[in-house]
Design a protein around this motif. Structure first.
Motif, PDB file in Angstrom:
ATOM      1  N   SER A  42       9.617   1.093  14.312  1.00  0.00           N
ATOM      2  CA  SER A  42       9.502   2.192  15.262  1.00  0.00           C
ATOM      3  C   SER A  42       8.363   1.916  16.244  1.00  0.00           C
ATOM      4  N   GLN A  43       8.543   2.340  17.487  1.00  0.00           N
ATOM      5  CA  GLN A  43       7.493   2.180  18.491  1.00  0.00           C
ATOM      6  C   GLN A  43       6.612   3.425  18.584  1.00  0.00           C
ATOM      7  N   ASP A  44       6.770   4.330  17.647  1.00  0.00           N
ATOM      8  CA  ASP A  44       5.910   5.515  17.541  1.00  0.00           C
ATOM      9  C   ASP A  44       4.704   5.143  16.680  1.00  0.00           C
ATOM     10  N   ALA A  45       3.542   4.983  17.307  1.00  0.00           N
ATOM     11  CA  ALA A  45       2.351   4.532  16.588  1.00  0.00           C
ATOM     12  C   ALA A  45       1.865   5.534  15.562  1.00  0.00           C
ATOM     13  N   SER A  46       2.319   6.772  15.637  1.00  0.00           N
ATOM     14  CA  SER A  46       1.870   7.789  14.688  1.00  0.00           C
ATOM     15  C   SER A  46       2.567   7.663  13.338  1.00  0.00           C
ATOM     16  N   VAL A  47       3.623   6.861  13.257  1.00  0.00           N
ATOM     17  CA  VAL A  47       4.369   6.676  12.004  1.00  0.00           C
ATOM     18  C   VAL A  47       3.651   5.640  11.148  1.00  0.00           C
ATOM     19  N   PRO A  48       3.171   5.986   9.949  1.00  0.00           N
ATOM     20  CA  PRO A  48       2.527   4.986   9.079  1.00  0.00           C
ATOM     21  C   PRO A  48       3.556   3.988   8.550  1.00  0.00           C
ATOM     22  N   ARG A  49       3.094   2.789   8.201  1.00  0.00           N
ATOM     23  CA  ARG A  49       3.998   1.718   7.771  1.00  0.00           C
ATOM     24  C   ARG A  49       3.612   1.201   6.395  1.00  0.00           C
ATOM     25  N   LEU A  50       4.635   0.759   5.660  1.00  0.00           N
ATOM     26  CA  LEU A  50       4.433   0.070   4.391  1.00  0.00           C
ATOM     27  C   LEU A  50       5.395  -1.105   4.370  1.00  0.00           C
ATOM     28  N   LEU A  51       4.840  -2.315   4.325  1.00  0.00           N
ATOM     29  CA  LEU A  51       5.646  -3.531   4.302  1.00  0.00           C
ATOM     30  C   LEU A  51       5.406  -4.253   2.981  1.00  0.00           C
ATOM     31  N   LEU A  52       6.495  -4.628   2.308  1.00  0.00           N
ATOM     32  CA  LEU A  52       6.404  -5.196   0.970  1.00  0.00           C
ATOM     33  C   LEU A  52       7.297  -6.424   0.888  1.00  0.00           C
ATOM     34  N   GLY A  53       6.798  -7.493   0.244  1.00  0.00           N
ATOM     35  CA  GLY A  53       7.648  -8.659   0.103  1.00  0.00           C
ATOM     36  C   GLY A  53       6.968  -9.815  -0.596  1.00  0.00           C
TER      37      GLY A  53
END
Length: 294
Positions: free
Chosen positions: A153-164
C-alpha cells in the motif's frame, strides 16, 4: 534443504488469471554476484529483454513479488534453449526433461536492459542453485512470465509486517524499497547465520530483524519470533512468504489469533521441506498444499 520457487496467490492457491508473456523466451547471463554464502544474484539480458517488457502485463511488472518460470536442462545433455518440450517428451526419458523452477525478479534495470534474479545456493543440492553458482557470461536460460500479485500500500499510515526466509528475501527487499516515506513496521527474516544477512534499503520507520536458524528446523525460529510478538494495534498489512509448514503456522497466528482479515494478508508457500518443486506444485491441489482451511 530444498528451496525452490512458487506460483501462488494470497490464499496459497494457484494464480489462475490469464497472463501475457507466457511464451518461452531466452535470457543470456551478463554477470553474477555472490551476495552471501548462500545467495547468488544473476543479471540476465539479451535480445529478449525488450519483448519481455513489452509483452508483460504492466500491472504484473509493478508487483514487488513478480516472478518468472525458468527451465533448466541437464548440462550433459547439450540441449539449447528455447526448448521444444513436446518434441523432447517424445525423445527423452522423463528424468532428462528440462525442469521448471519459479524465481522472484529482484529488479529490472531498463538502462542496462537486464533483469536481476537471486538464487538460494546450498552446494550441489537442487537444480537452479548449482546452475546459478556456476553461471558465466554468455550462458543462456529459458523463461516465461511474469506473474505476481503483491504490491505494498502507498498509504504510509498503514503499519507493515513482513515475514520470510531466504527464498522471500528478494520479494521482501523489493517491497521495502517500494514503501512510501514515513512507513512504519517490522520485517523478520530467518536465515542460516549472521553471514547471510544483507543491508536492505527501507523506510526509516521499518525495522529489519534477522533471525539466525543455526541448526534449528527451518521455519521454527521465524514462527517462534512472531508468536512472541504482542498483538499489534492497529493491525498491519502482512507479507509472509516462505516454507509451507511455517506459512501455515503463521496463518494461524495472524488470521486465527490476531484477527487480520484475509484481504490484508499476502500468504504464500514458496517451497516445502522435503519436496522438490514438481511435487510441491502438484500438492497445491490437495489439502496439504492449502494455506487456509477452506
Amino acid at each position: 534443504m530444498t528451496i525452490q520457487g512458487r506460483d501462488v496467490n494470497q490464499s496459497g492457491g494457484r494464480d489462475a488469471r490469464p497472463r501475457r508473456g507466457g511464451q518461452q523466451r531466452v535470457w543470456t547471463v551478463k554477470r553474477t554476484e555472490r551476495l552471501t554464502p548462500h545467495l547468488v544474484r544473476v543479471h540476465l539480458g539479451g535480445e529478449d529483454f525488450e519483448p519481455f517488457i513489452a509483452d508483460a502485463d504492466p500491472e504484473r511488472l509493478a508487483k514487488t513479488d513478480k516472478y518468472v518460470k525458468m527451465l533448466f536442462a541437464k548440462p550433459e545433455l547439450g540441449l539449447t534453449p528455447p526448448y521444444d518440450l513436446e518434441e523432447l517428451r517424445q525423445t527423452l526419458p522423463l528424468e532428462d526433461l528440462p525442469v521448471r523452477r519459479t524465481y522472484t525478479v529482484r529488479s529490472i534495470d531498463h538502462d542496462a536492459r537486464t533483469v536481476a534474479i537471486d538464487f538460494v545456493v546450498h552446494g550441489a543440492e537442487g537444480v537452479a542453485g548449482p546452475w546459478a553458482a556456476t553461471a558465466k557470461p554468455g550462458d543462456r536460460v529459458s523463461f516465461s512470465g511474469p506473474g505476481g500479485l503483491f504490491e505494498p500500500s502507498q498509504d504510509a499510515s498503514v503499519p507493515r509486517l513482513l515475514l520470510g526466509d531466504e527464498s522471500s528475501v528478494p520479494a521482501i527487499s523489493a517491497a521495502l524499497e517500494a514503501m512510501p516515506v514515513g512507513t512504519t513496521g517490522l520485517a523478520l527474516i530467518e536465515v542460516d547465520a549472521a553471514s547471510d544477512e544483507l543491508d536492505l534499503a527501507r523506510p526509516e520507520g521499518v525495522e529489519v530483524r534477522w533471525l539466525h536458524r543455526e541448526g534449528a528446523v527451518h521455519g521454527t525460529v521465524l514462527v517462534d519470533a512472531v508468536r512472541a510478538l504482542p498483538t499489534p494495534d492497529p493491525l498491519p498489512e502482512v507479507f509472509a512468504h516462505g516454507e509451507r509448514g511455517a506459512v501455515k503456522q503463521l496463518r494461524r497466528i495472524l488470521h486465527n489469533e490476531w484477527g487480520i482479515e484475509r484481504g490484508a494478508l499476502s500468504l504464500s508457500a514458496y517451497w516445502a521441506l522435503g519436496r522438490a518443486e514438481d511435487g510441491f506444485q502438484a500438492e497445491k491441489r490437495e489439502a496439504v498444499g492449502k494455506i487456509f482451511d477452506e
